[in-house]
Design a protein around this motif. Structure first.
Motif, PDB file in Angstrom:
ATOM      1  N   THR A  36       0.837  -1.204   0.000  1.00  0.00           N
ATOM      2  CA  THR A  36       0.000   0.000   0.000  1.00  0.00           C
ATOM      3  C   THR A  36       0.871   1.254   0.000  1.00  0.00           C
ATOM      4  OG1 THR A  36      -0.138   0.033   2.426  1.00  0.00           O
ATOM      5  CG2 THR A  36      -1.901  -1.123   1.222  1.00  0.00           C
ATOM      6  N   HIS A  37       1.994   1.219   0.732  1.00  0.00           N
ATOM      7  CA  HIS A  37       2.925   2.352   0.694  1.00  0.00           C
ATOM      8  C   HIS A  37       4.259   1.958   1.291  1.00  0.00           C
ATOM      9  CE1 HIS A  37       1.185   2.754   4.706  1.00  0.00           C
ATOM     10  NE2 HIS A  37       2.141   3.574   5.050  1.00  0.00           N
ATOM     11  N   ALA A  38       5.203   2.919   1.293  1.00  0.00           N
ATOM     12  CA  ALA A  38       6.610   2.584   1.538  1.00  0.00           C
ATOM     13  C   ALA A  38       7.053   2.694   2.995  1.00  0.00           C
ATOM     14  CB  ALA A  38       7.501   3.481   0.681  1.00  0.00           C
ATOM     15  N   HIS A  39       6.174   3.019   3.926  1.00  0.00           N
ATOM     16  CA  HIS A  39       6.635   3.087   5.316  1.00  0.00           C
ATOM     17  C   HIS A  39       7.105   1.708   5.785  1.00  0.00           C
ATOM     18  CE1 HIS A  39       4.475   7.061   6.476  1.00  0.00           C
ATOM     19  NE2 HIS A  39       5.768   7.261   6.260  1.00  0.00           N
ATOM     20  N   LEU A  40       8.112   1.736   6.667  1.00  0.00           N
ATOM     21  CA  LEU A  40       8.746   0.500   7.133  1.00  0.00           C
ATOM     22  C   LEU A  40       7.742  -0.484   7.746  1.00  0.00           C
ATOM     23  CD1 LEU A  40      11.632  -0.636   7.324  1.00  0.00           C
ATOM     24  CD2 LEU A  40      11.735   0.246   9.663  1.00  0.00           C
ATOM     25  N   ASP A  41       6.726   0.050   8.439  1.00  0.00           N
ATOM     26  CA  ASP A  41       5.765  -0.863   9.065  1.00  0.00           C
ATOM     27  C   ASP A  41       4.806  -1.469   8.038  1.00  0.00           C
ATOM     28  OD1 ASP A  41       4.710   1.776   8.887  1.00  0.00           O
ATOM     29  OD2 ASP A  41       3.101   1.248  10.263  1.00  0.00           O
ATOM     30  N   HIS A  42       5.038  -1.182   6.749  1.00  0.00           N
ATOM     31  CA  HIS A  42       4.248  -1.815   5.677  1.00  0.00           C
ATOM     32  C   HIS A  42       5.109  -2.601   4.690  1.00  0.00           C
ATOM     33  CE1 HIS A  42       0.289   0.012   6.638  1.00  0.00           C
ATOM     34  NE2 HIS A  42       1.094   0.788   7.339  1.00  0.00           N
ATOM     35  N   CYS A  43       6.435  -2.315   4.649  1.00  0.00           N
ATOM     36  CA  CYS A  43       7.288  -3.052   3.692  1.00  0.00           C
ATOM     37  C   CYS A  43       8.519  -3.679   4.345  1.00  0.00           C
ATOM     38  CB  CYS A  43       7.716  -2.134   2.541  1.00  0.00           C
ATOM     39  SG  CYS A  43       8.911  -0.865   3.012  1.00  0.00           S
ATOM     40  N   GLY A  99      -3.534   9.344  -0.049  1.00  0.00           N
ATOM     41  CA  GLY A  99      -3.235  10.679   0.485  1.00  0.00           C
ATOM     42  C   GLY A  99      -2.392  10.699   1.752  1.00  0.00           C
ATOM     43  N   HIS A 100      -1.553   9.685   1.950  1.00  0.00           N
ATOM     44  CA  HIS A 100      -0.815   9.533   3.206  1.00  0.00           C
ATOM     45  C   HIS A 100       0.640   9.965   3.036  1.00  0.00           C
ATOM     46  CE1 HIS A 100       0.612   7.600   6.857  1.00  0.00           C
ATOM     47  NE2 HIS A 100       1.270   6.682   6.194  1.00  0.00           N
ATOM     48  N   ILE A 101       1.363   9.311   2.126  1.00  0.00           N
ATOM     49  CA  ILE A 101       2.674   9.790   1.681  1.00  0.00           C
ATOM     50  C   ILE A 101       2.711   9.609   0.171  1.00  0.00           C
ATOM     51  CG2 ILE A 101       3.964   9.299   3.797  1.00  0.00           C
ATOM     52  CD1 ILE A 101       5.091   6.788   2.310  1.00  0.00           C
ATOM     53  N   GLY A 120      -5.372   0.837   3.500  1.00  0.00           N
ATOM     54  CA  GLY A 120      -3.994   1.275   3.721  1.00  0.00           C
ATOM     55  C   GLY A 120      -4.012   2.369   4.764  1.00  0.00           C
ATOM     56  N   ASP A 121      -2.890   3.041   4.956  1.00  0.00           N
ATOM     57  CA  ASP A 121      -2.891   4.204   5.849  1.00  0.00           C
ATOM     58  C   ASP A 121      -3.518   5.361   5.085  1.00  0.00           C
ATOM     59  OD1 ASP A 121      -1.502   2.558   7.510  1.00  0.00           O
ATOM     60  OD2 ASP A 121       0.245   3.863   7.743  1.00  0.00           O
ATOM     61  N   LEU A 122      -4.525   5.975   5.672  1.00  0.00           N
ATOM     62  CA  LEU A 122      -5.200   7.090   5.003  1.00  0.00           C
ATOM     63  C   LEU A 122      -4.636   8.410   5.496  1.00  0.00           C
ATOM     64  CD1 LEU A 122      -8.858   5.751   5.200  1.00  0.00           C
ATOM     65  CD2 LEU A 122      -7.519   6.088   3.102  1.00  0.00           C
ATOM     66  N   ALA A 138       0.408  12.624   9.348  1.00  0.00           N
ATOM     67  CA  ALA A 138       0.134  12.125   7.998  1.00  0.00           C
ATOM     68  C   ALA A 138      -1.045  11.161   8.019  1.00  0.00           C
ATOM     69  CB  ALA A 138       1.373  11.442   7.437  1.00  0.00           C
ATOM     70  N   HIS A 139      -1.681  11.024   9.194  1.00  0.00           N
ATOM     71  CA  HIS A 139      -2.809  10.094   9.308  1.00  0.00           C
ATOM     72  C   HIS A 139      -4.136  10.827   9.412  1.00  0.00           C
ATOM     73  CE1 HIS A 139      -1.469   5.933   9.667  1.00  0.00           C
ATOM     74  NE2 HIS A 139      -0.336   6.425  10.128  1.00  0.00           N
ATOM     75  N   ALA A 140      -5.143  10.234   8.817  1.00  0.00           N
ATOM     76  CA  ALA A 140      -6.499  10.754   8.930  1.00  0.00           C
ATOM     77  C   ALA A 140      -6.923  10.773  10.396  1.00  0.00           C
ATOM     78  CB  ALA A 140      -7.445   9.863   8.132  1.00  0.00           C
TER      79      ALA A 140
HETATM   80 ZN   LIG Z   1       2.236   4.826   6.919  1.00  0.00          ZN
END
Ligand SMILES: [Zn+2]
Length: 463
Positions: free
Chosen positions: A60-67, A161-163, A186-188, A406-408
């Motif tokens: 969903t995106h590149a933050h460490l807690d996702h990849c 719309g997160h990063i 994903g992270d919104l 960066a979070h909703a």
């Molecule tokens: Zn994130």
């Protein structure tokens, strides 16, 4: 389709969801756990699936807690594709290589300590080969187009719309003549974040798996936080000292630069040099600038006006350690943005050591400071702190700004869900502490009559 939660179920890190049908198996995200010993233990292994038969991993995106656990998947023998938007792929490669550096540094320190107590050295959980293998598997997928990621399983990515590059995924499965779809939020992002576009809500799905990080509260209005920051920096400039800003390299640093440039442009602040003292943030900024197609209208207008180019002289990236050291001699007022965001590592430590004892220094804390970090001690008003074994008096002005996220917030989450509500999907809440997701669950139950399911690690749902 069955979905099993191998992370971000009762917490906010380690996101990884396993989706399987009789024909296809994919993972949505393969993130690292963060915070504490339990997380360290959980990060030793890739999510528990069969990597020989896994068809795809979708990010969903590149933050460490996702990849962050991708290198472990590669080590476990995974050789299939890792799909993500082009910007997610660029940023993930940066994040994974940095994570290897951090891991190697930490392990060396730990093994030196173990050697002194006669204990054997520990081995790394993954190495450079695993990281490079994982990066080689990455394949770009476009936004807004249906893309087959596994037999009978397709994915559409919409803006989250997160990063930069972040997406919400709609996974559609055709099984025995029926079609089912599941949305992974994903992270919104919060609406109105700079640079990136606002989240795009989906309208149709049988199930939605939704983040709930701030399910129990709203952030302070962004403009209020920006005004507060300008006030603080304006005062700090009058002291003629250095303004130190510990910040995360991806997302937060680029947002801050944008706010500062806007304040320069609108006359809210006099133009002063901004040193970006973080190789990772510099590279991340380059990746951001390489994807103008993902910018929101304001950012496009800012670039088109030519003013961003004109203000480039005030932006000073410092790449090498020598350049960074030279900042000790630089006269204020100036702004130094450096990692790490929580002051527990990185170049910010050197600047804090050199400047915390001076009363013309200002420190602007813009992110969350976990318990036990140097950043937390500063926020809590410690009269002195220990840096590199040396006790340093804190005479600098310490300011904390809570509104940059960066979070909703709760209202943004509900807004996003509102578009989907008429389709009456089954709702699953993940990526939130229990307090936050229970609060959001209550609202969804009362407002829409949709009682959400709150999974624990290893739970499975079927759609
Ligand atoms: Zn994130």
């Amino acid at each position: 389709m069955k979905i099993t939660f191998y992370g971000a179920a009762g917490g906010v890190t380690g996101t990884s969801y396993y989706c399987e049908t009789p024909q296809a198996r994919i993972l949505v995200d393969c993130g690292m756990f963060q915070g504490g010993r339990k997380a360290e233990a959980a990060n030793r292994k890739a999510p528990p699936v069969d990597y020989q038969t896994l068809d795809a991993i979708v990010l969903t995106h590149a933050h460490l807690d996702h990849c962050g656990r991708l290198p472990l998947a590669a080590r476990a023998g995974y050789r299939g594709p890792v799909f993500g938007t082009p910007a997610t792929i660029d940023l993930s490669a940066l994040v994974l290589r940095d994570s290897l550096k951090v891991q190697t540094g930490d392990l060396e320190k730990l093994n030196r300590m173990r050697a002194r107590t006669g204990k054997p050295a520990l081995e790394a959980d993954f190495d450079e080969k695993d990281v490079e293998n994982a990066i080689r598997l990455m394949k770009p997928i476009p936004y807004h187009e249906s893309f087959e990621v596994a037999p009978g399983m397709s994915v559409i990515v919409d803006e989250a719309g997160h990063i930069l590059g972040s997406g919400s995924l709609k996974v559609t499965v055709s099984e025995g003549g029926t079609t089912r779809s599941v949305i992974f939020s994903g992270d919104l992002g919060a609406r109105g974040l700079p640079i990136v576009r606002d989240p795009e809500p989906f309208r149709e799905a049988d199930m939605v798996i939704m983040e709930s990080t701030y399910g129990d509260r709203d952030h302070k209005p962004l403009q209020e936080t920006i005004n507060e920051a300008i006030g603080i920096i304006g005062n700090a400039i009058r002291l003629k000292g250095k303004i130190l800003v510990p910040a995360f390299a991806i997302g937060r640093t680029q947002d801050l630069i944008y706010y500062l440039q806007q304040a320069f442009r609108q006359g809210g602040l006099p133009r002063i040099p901004i040193y970006i003292d973080s190789p990772m943030a510099i590279q991340a900024t380059k990746i951001y600038l390489g994807h103008p197609e993902l910018f929101d209208e304001e950012m496009k207008e800012f670039i088109a006006s030519g003013e961003m180019e004109r203000d480039k002289d005030y932006l000073r990236p410092t790449v090498t350690a020598e350049e960074s050291r030279r900042l000790n001699e630089v006269e204020g007022p100036c702004i130094i943005i450096a990692g790490s965001g929580m002051c527990n590592a990185g170049r910010i430590l050197h600047h804090l050591r050199h400047n915390l004892w001076r009363n013309d220094t200002s420190v602007l804390i813009v992110g969350y400071q976990a318990d036990g970090t140097l950043g937390r001690s500063l926020v809590e008003g410690a009269p002195s702190v220990r840096i590199f074994g040396e006790r340093i008096a804190v005479r600098a002005q310490i300011h904390k700004l809570g509104g940059f996220s960066a979070h909703a917030g709760q209202s943004d989450l509900l807004n996003w869900f509102n578009a989907l509500a008429p389709a009456r999907p089954r709702v699953v809440l993940t990526h939130g502490e229990d307090k936050a997701r229970e609060a959001l669950a209550n609202i969804l139950r009362h407002r829409y009559g949709l009682p959400p399911y709150l999974p624990q690690f290893g739970d499975t749902v079927e759609v």
